[in-house]
Structure formats: structure tokens, C-alpha cells
Scaffold this motif. Structure first.
Motif, PDB file in Angstrom:
ATOM      1  N   PHE A  22       0.848  -1.193   0.000  1.00 24.26           N
ATOM      2  CA  PHE A  22       0.000   0.000   0.000  1.00 24.26           C
ATOM      3  C   PHE A  22       0.887   1.248   0.000  1.00 24.26           C
ATOM      4  O   PHE A  22       2.017   1.232   0.503  1.00 24.26           O
ATOM      5  N   LYS A  23       0.323   2.325  -0.523  1.00 27.77           N
ATOM      6  CA  LYS A  23       0.965   3.620  -0.378  1.00 27.77           C
ATOM      7  C   LYS A  23       0.725   4.117   1.050  1.00 27.77           C
ATOM      8  O   LYS A  23      -0.368   3.948   1.596  1.00 27.77           O
ATOM      9  N   THR A  24       1.737   4.711   1.624  1.00 29.18           N
ATOM     10  CA  THR A  24       1.574   5.260   2.980  1.00 29.18           C
ATOM     11  C   THR A  24       1.066   6.689   2.865  1.00 29.18           C
ATOM     12  O   THR A  24       1.478   7.441   1.970  1.00 29.18           O
ATOM     13  N   CYS A  25       0.163   7.059   3.765  1.00 30.28           N
ATOM     14  CA  CYS A  25      -0.382   8.421   3.694  1.00 30.28           C
ATOM     15  C   CYS A  25       0.074   9.268   4.873  1.00 30.28           C
ATOM     16  O   CYS A  25      -0.413  10.373   5.074  1.00 30.28           O
ATOM     17  N   SER A  26       0.963   8.765   5.674  1.00 29.63           N
ATOM     18  CA  SER A  26       1.613   9.542   6.731  1.00 29.63           C
ATOM     19  C   SER A  26       2.921   8.850   7.071  1.00 29.63           C
ATOM     20  O   SER A  26       3.174   7.732   6.632  1.00 29.63           O
ATOM     21  N   GLY A  27       3.737   9.503   7.839  1.00 36.77           N
ATOM     22  CA  GLY A  27       5.011   8.906   8.211  1.00 36.77           C
ATOM     23  C   GLY A  27       4.816   7.730   9.149  1.00 36.77           C
ATOM     24  O   GLY A  27       3.706   7.394   9.563  1.00 36.77           O
ATOM     25  N   SER A  28       5.927   7.102   9.490  1.00 32.93           N
ATOM     26  CA  SER A  28       5.862   5.974  10.417  1.00 32.93           C
ATOM     27  C   SER A  28       5.499   6.482  11.811  1.00 32.93           C
ATOM     28  O   SER A  28       5.614   7.665  12.135  1.00 32.93           O
ATOM     29  N   VAL A  29       5.034   5.561  12.651  1.00 35.76           N
ATOM     30  CA  VAL A  29       4.702   5.903  14.034  1.00 35.76           C
ATOM     31  C   VAL A  29       5.955   6.405  14.743  1.00 35.76           C
ATOM     32  O   VAL A  29       7.067   5.934  14.472  1.00 35.76           O
ATOM     33  N   ARG A  30       5.763   7.371  15.646  1.00 37.87           N
ATOM     34  CA  ARG A  30       6.904   7.938  16.366  1.00 37.87           C
ATOM     35  C   ARG A  30       7.718   6.843  17.048  1.00 37.87           C
ATOM     36  O   ARG A  30       7.194   6.038  17.794  1.00 37.87           O
ATOM     37  N   GLN A  31       9.017   6.833  16.753  1.00 35.89           N
ATOM     38  CA  GLN A  31       9.905   5.796  17.295  1.00 35.89           C
ATOM     39  C   GLN A  31      10.719   6.282  18.487  1.00 35.89           C
ATOM     40  O   GLN A  31      11.448   5.498  19.099  1.00 35.89           O
ATOM     41  N   GLU A  32      10.565   7.584  18.841  1.00 42.30           N
ATOM     42  CA  GLU A  32      11.448   8.111  19.881  1.00 42.30           C
ATOM     43  C   GLU A  32      11.068   7.582  21.270  1.00 42.30           C
ATOM     44  O   GLU A  32       9.954   7.107  21.495  1.00 42.30           O
ATOM     45  N   VAL A  33      12.041   7.710  22.171  1.00 37.13           N
ATOM     46  CA  VAL A  33      11.885   7.231  23.549  1.00 37.13           C
ATOM     47  C   VAL A  33      10.930   8.135  24.318  1.00 37.13           C
ATOM     48  O   VAL A  33      10.895   9.351  24.119  1.00 37.13           O
ATOM     49  N   ILE A  34      10.104   7.518  25.203  1.00 38.11           N
ATOM     50  CA  ILE A  34       9.286   8.308  26.136  1.00 38.11           C
ATOM     51  C   ILE A  34      10.164   8.651  27.353  1.00 38.11           C
ATOM     52  O   ILE A  34      10.589   7.734  28.091  1.00 38.11           O
ATOM     53  N   PRO A  35      10.490   9.927  27.542  1.00 49.41           N
ATOM     54  CA  PRO A  35      11.482  10.297  28.578  1.00 49.41           C
ATOM     55  C   PRO A  35      11.139   9.765  29.960  1.00 49.41           C
ATOM     56  O   PRO A  35      12.015   9.293  30.698  1.00 49.41           O
ATOM     57  N   GLU A  36       9.841   9.843  30.342  1.00 51.77           N
ATOM     58  CA  GLU A  36       9.458   9.427  31.684  1.00 51.77           C
ATOM     59  C   GLU A  36       9.663   7.924  31.924  1.00 51.77           C
ATOM     60  O   GLU A  36       9.756   7.477  33.073  1.00 51.77           O
ATOM     61  N   LEU A  37       9.704   7.133  30.813  1.00 51.36           N
ATOM     62  CA  LEU A  37       9.815   5.689  30.943  1.00 51.36           C
ATOM     63  C   LEU A  37      11.187   5.154  30.535  1.00 51.36           C
ATOM     64  O   LEU A  37      11.423   3.944  30.617  1.00 51.36           O
ATOM     65  N   ASN A  38      12.059   6.039  30.125  1.00 56.10           N
ATOM     66  CA  ASN A  38      13.354   5.610  29.615  1.00 56.10           C
ATOM     67  C   ASN A  38      14.160   4.869  30.690  1.00 56.10           C
ATOM     68  O   ASN A  38      14.394   5.377  31.783  1.00 56.10           O
ATOM     69  N   GLY A  39      14.558   3.631  30.369  1.00 54.93           N
ATOM     70  CA  GLY A  39      15.371   2.825  31.261  1.00 54.93           C
ATOM     71  C   GLY A  39      14.594   2.033  32.283  1.00 54.93           C
ATOM     72  O   GLY A  39      15.176   1.221  33.006  1.00 54.93           O
ATOM     73  N   LEU A  40      13.280   2.264  32.386  1.00 57.43           N
ATOM     74  CA  LEU A  40      12.479   1.537  33.373  1.00 57.43           C
ATOM     75  C   LEU A  40      12.122   0.156  32.843  1.00 57.43           C
ATOM     76  O   LEU A  40      12.073  -0.086  31.649  1.00 57.43           O
ATOM     77  N   ARG A  41      11.838  -0.746  33.806  1.00 55.41           N
ATOM     78  CA  ARG A  41      11.511  -2.112  33.427  1.00 55.41           C
ATOM     79  C   ARG A  41      10.010  -2.257  33.170  1.00 55.41           C
ATOM     80  O   ARG A  41       9.181  -1.511  33.703  1.00 55.41           O
ATOM     81  N   ALA A  42       9.681  -3.264  32.310  1.00 62.30           N
ATOM     82  CA  ALA A  42       8.275  -3.604  32.047  1.00 62.30           C
ATOM     83  C   ALA A  42       8.180  -5.114  31.918  1.00 62.30           C
ATOM     84  O   ALA A  42       9.119  -5.778  31.450  1.00 62.30           O
ATOM     85  N   LEU A  43       7.039  -5.664  32.321  1.00 67.80           N
ATOM     86  CA  LEU A  43       6.836  -7.112  32.258  1.00 67.80           C
ATOM     87  C   LEU A  43       5.620  -7.409  31.369  1.00 67.80           C
ATOM     88  O   LEU A  43       4.545  -6.829  31.568  1.00 67.80           O
TER      89      LEU A  43
END
Length: 1016
Positions: free
Chosen positions: A735-756
Motif C-alpha cells: 500500500f501507499k503510505t499516507c503519513s510517516g511511520s509511528v513515532r519511534q522516539e523514547v518516552i522520557p518518563e519511561l526511559n530505562g524503566l523495566r516492564a513485564l
């Protein structure tokens, strides 16, 4: 002394005289010898050319006869194929039979195809004729194809080609034959050798000698009897005449020569296979004789020139010896003048004969080739005619020298060894019996590869003179192309016949299956309706019957929709409309649609994504939904309770700039398919087992529809399956894309935190952990609820707690709600815990929040959705939704219902009045327009408009309402409520000025939703 001088003078004169006479004698001997040898060469060459010409004419006639025979065979094949694809519906009436004959005529380009029954009635596209006076031969029992040259409508050039028919009856009578009429003149036009002024002609005769055409044949009257013309020839030879008649009667090939109106004619004739026809070629004898002269002219001219040069040399010596004799000088001058005239005459003759040779070669449609060899089969000379050079695109000897290599180097590699091998075998056969007869391709200068046919023979002489090889070239490229076309047509016809027969068998099987499949829900509808009427006072039982009636009705509607969809796809009416589309929305809608069936069939359902970075694309959302729903419906249909059905969307990295490539995989653990059936799974009407065997109903059209839609979207679909183990369908689309890719940047508040992540599906764990890494978290995952609780304890003990939990609702060892409850007992109330589920959580939402669930996220989860849920304030629960307005808002709303069908009116009135609407009726578009013209503003809030009505349809009625002078009336909302339920119908309604579209049969919730949106 004087006497001695006188004696010496006399001796000198005698010596000169002796020398002169001796020279003349030697010259005479040389001239006579050369003429004798040249005459022998001429005779030998004449024999070779005559033998090659006879062979050439036989070959030429045979080829034309074969083309005629192949054309007849093609027409026979057309008729046989037409009969093979005839269906019972084509024999329902004379009108249906005529339509069928008309379709066949246009499909195969036949002239007047007809059927004949045992009573002698002839059926054509336009008429039905009693009696066989014109086609009497068809009344006889035929065992094979028959041609008739009976005089039709007074024109011989129309002949009948007929075949016997078996196994077909029409209106109680057996059909015995099928026939067409053929225009022989049109057939012969493709066999024309050249223009008639080149004195070579081609014609077709009946075995009786009657001409089947009105074409000119030599000096004979057009259409005249060949036997009569030969009998009346100038040198009428009864033996040749009788031989001609006998050959025609017995269908034997042959050649005769006769004089007709001052011209000597060579006639060659061969039978046309499968007919009572003879194909004849007529060529003037002077064509052959002039060609003989031109072939030997080179040899003769060389001999004459050699003699002239010898005589000139001797006379030059005589001139020196008799320099003092004026008489001898005058003789020498006269001789030189006479010899000069001879030389000029010889060259003039050469030019004349070469011109004749070119004309003859053009008339014969061929080029000439002659060579001379010694006793060791070594080439002495080679001569290519200008005609042959021109055939290959060369214009002079410098471009195409008189060498064997000029020709052999141009041979196609596939034929070179064979052609040269046969050529040298012919050359070394000094008996002259063997004929060099080959077909091959030559590389022409400008026209690429062309096919040629060469025939040639040796002429051996016992006198020691050179052995002459004479060959004729014929350009047969057009004939070869015709043969290739005929062969391709034959193959295409065979393929078409096989496809038609397969389609007929498939349709027959389909109708048999559909007869059962349609009657099953119909039986349920009729049966439960009857039971509901019998137990009308038992509300609970009637409701149960009505629910079953609804289920059967929906199934019957799906069967009908499949058939209609396939019909529209095959007719090219389905179009792909690309619009901006959200893949998360498509996947969530898909999950919502199938949830009820998943639950009712007690199936496990998994749905996830992998590496999806472009969530918004340009595509046809409706068609993509249809493809995925068809695949999911099949997966659920053929998977037994307790089985697994899964859907996965995977983005691949091989797309062009501005595009994205995806794989949509639908997998099940159902009954699977055999390898044999996998080859036909996407063909229409195909089912590995009928519903009577498998107990599973369907049309056998779902996969064919899916394949066609995927093809139209420019993608591919493949299937992998094993009996008893399930199936996997993979749809690949770009398909042709009609917008850019989803934001890939880090969420500052969650950077380095663990998740399960806790989910019993490995694919979901893998996908979600990749997304968590993208936004900067340190994810762990497990497929066990118990292990999730254990990991939580360890993390707390190590002072490296998890900042977020994403837990599946349903896991095999421990319920997700219980997992949350235990984790909350360890970590307290602050940390967000999100439930990830493919099911509707409304029933367990209250219990889940009481257990400590922060929020819910629906599978499949996309990166944008994960970012949104993690960026939101987790601690506060979702706010309660505002109360929706009740349907009581429809109370008192006024609708003009435009519907011509009384039953549909009754159903619509009951539904709408129950919802609180006030209705006015119009049973045609014209009535609706008049009501609107007479209405006051506000008299109607909305119009429900049918489309197909007898006097004025819904489109036209809408157009006239939109043109009303009062703008309040002209702008009234109009909704199409019609059985025209396809996308183009919806588009046509909007184009006509309507505000919406509702398809029949009426889906009540959908109707109320649309009415609510319009009237809010």
C-alpha cells in the motif's frame, strides 16, 4: 638472286596462307567443340530444372492444399467446441437456441452456423426452416465431417461443411447435424501465389472438374469446367484428358501439359484431405523454358566469350604477319567489326535472359540457385539470382557474393547442421535421384528471421562436363506463420474446450451443492416459521424459533451474496477504491466482528502484529476487510471446538519509497486440505467436501472471490495446509503510505524503566517487547501467569521493580485477573497494570478494576496504541462515559417512506413505528415528488427512498426533489433503502444527491444508527 627472292616470297605467302587456314581451322574446332559442350550443358541443365520445377509445383500445390485442409479442420473444431459447451438452458426454447447460435457465431467468427434435427428442420441464429431441399445431403446418416458444393443461392463459391451430432435433443426431436457455410473465394485469397499477370494461377475444383470459385485460371473462362477446357485444348491429347479425369475421380495427384489459346500450360493438381476437392496450380510453360535459358546462359556466355577472345588473339597474330597486305588488313578490320557486333549481341542476350529470369523467378515466387561441381564434388562456380538476394534484403553481388558461405552463414543455428548435411548428401549423389528438400530459417538483412523452402537436384553428364546443381528458393514465412496461428488456435480451442467443460462440470457440481445448501436454511426458515405460528402463545418458544430463523436467514443471505459477488467480479464491475485507512481500526473491527462466532464455537483466538511502523495507508478498506473476513470465516468454519485460530499482520522491509508491504496471515488448526485440492482451492465452485459429506455449508466461492480481490489490489495469496493439522493463508499486499511511520522516539518518563509482559502467545510477547524497547523501556516477558508473579517478587527483592505490567486476560495456568490480584498484593496500587485481550472485556471490567487493573488494551496492539496507553495517567481510571441519548429521541419524527412493494412497506412501517416515527407512504417516485411539491416546510424530517420503482426510480425522484424552489424542502435528508446493495449502488445514491444508503434486507440496528446520525 632475284629468282631466290621470288621463291622466298612465294614460300612466305604459302606459309602465311597455311597459318591463316590453320588458325581458322583451330578456331572452328574450338567453336564447334564449345557449342557442342555448351549444348550438352544446356540439355543437362534443362533436365535438372525440369525435374526441380516438377517437384516445386508438386510441393507448392501440396502446401496450398494442406492450408485449405487445416482451415476446414479448424472450422470443424469450432463446431465441435460449440456443441461441447452447449448447456441445457440453451435448449430451453427457440429464442435461447438462437441466442446460443449467435454467441457461437460471434465467438468463433463462423458464417451461418446451424443445427438440423431428424425431421429436417434447420435452426439458425435468425430463422427456423422446414425441409432440406437445399441441404438434402444432411438428411442422410453421417459418420463424419461432410463437405457439399451444392449450388446455394445460385453461387458456387458458397459450400457447406457439416458434422454429425449425437446426444442433443431440441423440443423432443433428436439433433442430427450441425453445419456452416464457407466462402471459398475468401479462403483462396490467403493462398494467392501472386498477381495473375505473372502467369501463375491457383484454384479449387470439385472431383467433377467444376470450379468452386469464380477466379481466373489462365485463359479459361472464370468458373468453367476444367475437364472441358483440357478436352478443347489446341493439342487435345485424349490420354492426358483421360488421365486428368481418372486422377480427379480417384483423388490422385498429378501433372499434365497442354496448349490452350496459343499458350503451353503446365497443370499440377493434388487432393484436399477430407474433401472431394482438388487444388490445382497452372503455370505457363515459357516460365520454365525461360528459366532454363537463364540458368545455362552464364555457362553458354562464358564459352562464347572464350572463343571470341581466342579468335581475336589469333587474328592479331595474323595482322602482324600480314602487315604489308591491305587485303588482309581489310579482312581483319571487318572481322573485328563483326566480332564486336557479336560481343555486343552476346551481352544483350545475356541481359535479356537475366531480365527474363528475374521475371520468371518473380512469377514463381521464388529465387534461383545454381552451382557447378567437378567429379570430386568440389565447387567450381556458384550463382545466386538477384531475386533471391532481394528476398534477403541484399541488392548486389558485393553485398551477397556468389559463394556458398553467403547462404550457409545466414542459416539459423537450430537448422544449420541438418540443412548443410542434406545439401552435401544431395551433391555427392551423382545419380541425380536424391532431391534436396528442406525448410529452414535465414537471417535477412532487415526483416529478421524468415522461413524458406528449398528444392534442388543434380544433373550428371557422362561427357565429363561440370555437374550442375539447380535449386529453387521459396519464401514460406507467411505460410509458417499461418501454420503457427492454426496450431495456436487449435491449442487455444482445446484449452478453451477443456476450460469450458471444467466450468460446466464445476457449475453442475455447484448447483447440486447449492440446491442442498440453500434448501437447508430455507427449510429451517419455513419450518420454524410454521412452528412459531403453531406456538404463538408460548413467548419463550417463539423467541427461540425467531432466533433460529434469523440465523438461517443470515446464512442464506451470505450464500446469495457470495454468488452475486463472484458474478460481479467476473463481469468486471468490482472496482478498487483507495482511501486513507487505519490498519489498527481494520484489525480491531475484524476482531469485533468475529468475536461472537469465536465464542460460540469455543475456539481459542490469537491476533497480533509484528514490526508494523506504518499504520495509516491508502487502500480499499471494504475489500481488505472482505478478504480477511473470508479467510477468518473459513478458518472458524473448518476448525472444531477447542481449536486455535490466529491472525497476524507483519510489515516487511522490501517496499518502494512511499509504500509499505504487509503480510496478513490467517492460521487455524482445523481439518486441513489435501495437496491435490490445494491446487484448486482458489478456483470457483470448488470444495474438497460437499456439505452433505462434511456437514459444513458454503458455496465454494469464498476463496475464488478472495483471490480475485487480492489480484485486483495488486497482491498475492498463498495457502499451506496438511490434512488433519490445519491451514495457513498468507495475503501479501503493498500500500501507499499516507503519513510517516509511528513515532519511534523514547518516552522520557519511561526511559530505562523495566516492564513485564505476560501472555501465553509467544508472538504477542515478542511483538510487545519490541515496541517497549522502541520507546526506551527494559522489557521482560513470560508465557506463564505464575512466573509473572514470581518475577514480580524477585524484582521487588532486587530493588529493580517493574514500572508497567502488560498482562493477557486468558492464560492457561492462571486467569489474568487473578495474576493482577496477586501482583497488586506485592507492589501496591501505584504501578500501572494493563490487561491485553482479544475479547470483549465489558463483562469483566468491574471485576478487573476491583482487582487492580489500570486499563484495557485490545489485541492486536499497535505501537501508537501502546505509546498512548503508557503516556496517559495510569493511576486514574477511565472516566465514566456520558449517558447516551435514548432512542426515544425518534419520537414524533416524521418520515416519508417511498416503497412500491407492499410486503416491504409493511416490514418498514412496523420497524419505524416501533421506534417512534410517524410515517407517510408513497408507492412510487413520482408520487413522492408530488407529495414533496405540496408539502409544507417541516412536514417531513427525512425520506426513505427505494431505488427500483415502476414509473420513476429513486435516483430521478431525488434529482427532482433537489430542484424544488423551496430550499427547506430541497435540502431534506434522503436515504436510499434498497436491495441494490453493492458499492457502486451506494456511490450512485450519493452521486444522485442522497445522504445515505441502507441495504435490504434491513439490519435494524444499522438502520437506527444511520437515522440517528442524520437526525441528530
Amino acid at each position: 638472286m632475284g629468282q631466290q627472292v621470288k621463291i622466298r616470297d612465294n614460300e612466305k605467302k604459302k606459309t602465311i596462307t597455311s597459318a591463316v587456314w590453320g588458325g581458322l581451322l583451330i578456331a572452328s574446332i574450338l567453336l564447334i567443340t564449345t557449342l557442342w559442350v555448351s549444348n550438352g550443358a544446356r540439355v543437362g541443365t534443362s533436365q535438372a530444372v525440369n525435374r526441380v520445377s516438377e517437384f516445386y509445383l508438386e510441393e507448392l500445390a501440396g502446401r496450398r492444399a494442406q492450408v485449405v485442409s487445416e482451415e476446414l479442420k479448424s472450422n470443424i473444431a469450432y463446431m465441435e467446441n460449440a456443441l461441447a459447451i452447449m448447456e441445457e438452458s440453451d435448449l430451453a426454447s427457440q429464442e435461447s437456441l438462437r441466442r446460443f447460435l449467435g454467441r457461437v457465431k460471434r465467438l468463433y467468427g463462423l458464417d451461418k452456423i446451424a443445427l438440423v434435427d431428424e425431421n429436417g428442420i434447420v435452426y439458425t441464429e435468425h430463422s427456423t426452416t422446414s425441409g432440406l431441399s437445399r441441404y438434402s445431403f444432411l438428411s442422410e446418416e453421417m459418420t463424419g465431417p461432410v463437405t457439399s458444393t451444392a449450388n446455394l443461392y445460385g453461387a458456387r463459391k458458397q459450400v457447406v461443411l457439416a458434422i454429425p451430432v449425437e446426444g442433443i435433443s431440441f423440443q423432443g426431436s433428436r439433433v442430427t447435424a450441425s453445419f456452416i457455410q464457407i466462402n471459398i473465394d475468401e479462403m483462396l485469397s490467403s493462398l494467392t501465389l501472386q498477381a495473375s499477370n505473372n502467369e501463375t494461377y491457383c484454384n479449387i475444383y470439385h472431383r467433377s472438374g467444376e470450379s468452386l470459385t469464380n477466379d481466373k485460371f489462365g485463359n479459361m473462362e472464370p468458373g468453367s469446367n476444367l475437364f472441358s477446357a483440357v478436352r478443347d485444348a489446341d493439342n487435345a491429347d485424349s490420354t492426358d484428358h483421360q488421365q486428368l479425369i481418372q486422377d480427379f475421380e480417384n483423388g490422385n495427384p498429378g501433372q499434365i501439359t497442354f496448349n490452350y489459346q496459343g499458350f503451353q500450360e503446365d497443370l499440377c493438381y493434388v487432393p484436399v484431405e477430407g474433401t472431394n476437392w482438388m487444388l490445382a496450380i497452372l503455370i505457363r510453360d515459357n516460365v520454365i523454358s525461360e528459366q532454363i535459358s537463364s540458368i545455362s546462359s552464364g555457362m553458354m556466355t562464358r564459352g562464347i566469350i572464350q572463343i571470341i577472345i581466342t579468335v581475336l588473339a589469333m587474328l592479331l597474330v595474323f595482322h602482324v604477319l600480314t602487315n604489308q597486305s591491305k587485303k588482309h588488313s581489310r579482312i581483319l578490320l571487318e572481322q573485328e567489326k563483326e566480332d564486336g557486333n557479336r560481343i555486343r549481341a552476346a551481352y544483350a542476350q545475356i541481359e535479356k535472359e537475366q531480365a527474363a529470369m528475374r521475371n520468371i523467378q518473380a512469377a514463381m515466387g521464388s529465387g534461383l540457385w545454381s552451382m557447378e561441381f567437378n567429379e570430386k564434388a568440389e565447387i567450381i562456380s556458384c550463382n545466386w539470382s538477384d531475386t533471391f538476394r532481394n528476398m534477403l534484403g541484399y541488392h548486389n553481388e558485393a553485398d551477397f557474393p556468389n559463394r556458398l558461405e553467403s547462404w550457409s552463414d545466414l542459416l539459423h543455428a537450430e537448422e544449420r547442421d541438418k540443412v548443410l548435411g542434406e545439401y552435401w548428401e544431395t551433391v555427392k549423389d551423382y545419380t541425380g535421384v536424391k532431391t534436396f528438400d528442406v525448410e529452414y530459417r535465414l537471417q535477412t538483412k532487415h526483416a529478421g528471421w524468415r522461413w524458406f523452402h528449398t528444392a534442388g537436384r543434380l544433373s550428371r553428364r557422362e561427357d565429363g562436363s561440370p555437374i550442375t546443381f539447380v535449386g529453387l528458393f521459396m519464401d514460406i514465412d507467411d505460410e509458417k506463420k499461418m501454420e503457427e496461428r492454426l496450431e495456436k488456435q487449435t491449442i487455444d480451442l482445446q484449452d478453451a474446450l477443456a476450460a469450458a467443460q471444467h466450468a460446466n462440470r464445476a457449475k453442475t457440481t455447484f448447483l447440486n451443492n447449492m440446491s442442498h445448501d440453500i434448501r437447508t436454511p430455507m427449510n429451517a426458515i419455513i419450518g420454524f416459521t410454521s412452528l412459531a405460528a403453531t406456538h404463538i402463545d408460548n413467548t419463550e418458544q417463539v423467541q427461540d424459533y425467531l432466533a433460529k430463523i434469523t440465523t438461517s436467514s443470515n446464512h442464506l443471505l451470505s450464500l446469495i451474496n457470495d454468488v452475486l459477488d463472484m458474478s460481479r467480479i467476473e463481469s468486471g464491475k468490482v472496482k478498487i477504491e483507495e482511501k486513507e485507512t487505519s490498519l489498527p481500526e481494520i484489525m480491531h473491527d475484524l476482531k469485533t466482528i468475529v468475536q461472537a462466532d469465536i465464542s460460540s464455537k469455543q475456539l481459542e483466538f490469537f491476533i497480533d502484529t509484528a514490526d508494523v511502523v506504518n499504520e495509516h495507508v491508502l487502500c480499499d478498506k471494504l475489500r481488505l476487510n472482505q478478504v480477511l473476513l473470508n479467510l477468518l470465516s473459513n478458518a472458524m468454519k473448518f476448525t472444531k471446538p477447542g481449536g486455535i485460530v490466529s491472525v497476524r499482520i507483519l510489515q516487511k522491509g522490501n517496499a518502494a519509497e512511499g509504500c509499505a508491504s504487509y503480510d496478513f496471515q490467517v492460521k487455524d488448526t482445523g481439518i486441513g486440505m489435501s495437496k491435490e485440492f490445494l491446487e484448486h482451492v482458489f478456483e470457483p465452485f470448488e470444495r474438497e467436501q460437499t456439505s452433505t459429506v462434511s456437514g459444513i455449508q458454503g458455496t465454494g466461492l469464498g476463496m475464488a472471490i478472495t483471490k480475485n480481490i487480492v489480484d485486483m489490489m495488486g497482491g498475492t495469496i498463498s495457502a499451506d495446509s496438511e490434512v488433519g493439522k490445519g491451514s495457513t493463508f498468507t495475503v501479501s499486499l503493498q500500500f501507499k503510505t499516507c503519513s510517516g511511520s509511528v513515532r519511534q522516539e523514547v518516552i522520557p518518563e519511561l526511559n530505562g524503566l523495566r516492564a513485564l509482559v505476560a501472555d501465553d502467545d509467544f508472538n504477542t510477547c515478542s511483538s510487545v517487547t519490541k515496541m517497549l524497547s522502541t520507546i526506551g523501556m527494559r522489557p521482560d516477558w513470560t508465557t506463564s501467569g505464575k512466573e509473572a508473579v514470581l518475577r514480580t517478587k524477585l524484582a521487588e527483592e532486587q530493588n529493580d521493580s517493574y514500572a508497567a505490567y502488560i498482562i493477557d486476560w486468558l492464560m492457561p495456568d492462571m486467569n489474568g485477573i487473578e495474576v493482577v490480584r496477586r501482583i497488586r498484593g506485592i507492589i501496591g496500587e501505584e504501578t500501572p497494570i494493563i490487561i491485553l485481550t482479544a475479547y470483549d472485556w465489558s463483562d469483566i471490567e468491574e471485576e478487573a478494576r476491583n482487582a487492580g487493573v489500570t486499563g484495557f488494551c485490545s489485541k492486536p496492539i499497535f505501537l501508537s496504541e501502546l505509546r498512548e496507553v503508557l503516556e496517559s495517567p495510569f493511576a486514574s481510571p477511565d472516566s465514566e462515559p456520558d449517558e447516551q441519548e435514548e432512542n426515544g429521541s425518534f419520537e414524533g419524527k416524521k418520515i416519508l417512506l417511498v416503497e412500491d412493494n407492499e410486503l416491504n412497506q409493511e416490514i418498514a412501517v412496523e420497524i419505524l413505528q416501533e421506534a417512534g416515527f410517524v410515517l407517510d407512504m408513497a408507492d412510487d417516485g413520482a408520487v413522492a415528488v408530488e407529495k414533496m411539491k405540496a408539502a409544507e416546510p417541516g412536514q417531513y424530517d427525512l425520506i426513505l427512498m427505494d431505488i427500483q420503482m415502476p414509473i420513476m426510480d429513486g435516483y430521478e425522484a431525488t434529482g427532482q426533489i433537489r430542484k424544488l424552489e423551496n430550499p427547506n424542502l430541497a435540502r431534506i435528508p434522503i436515504i436510499a433503502m434498497t436491495a441494490n446493495a453493492f458499492d457502486e449502488d451506494r456511490k450512485a445514491a450519493l452521486d444522485a444527491g442522497m445522504n445515505g444508503h441502507i441495504a435490504k434486507p434491513i439490519d435494524v440496528p444499522k438502520l437506527m444508527e444511520v437515522l440517528g446520525e442524520i437526525l441528530k
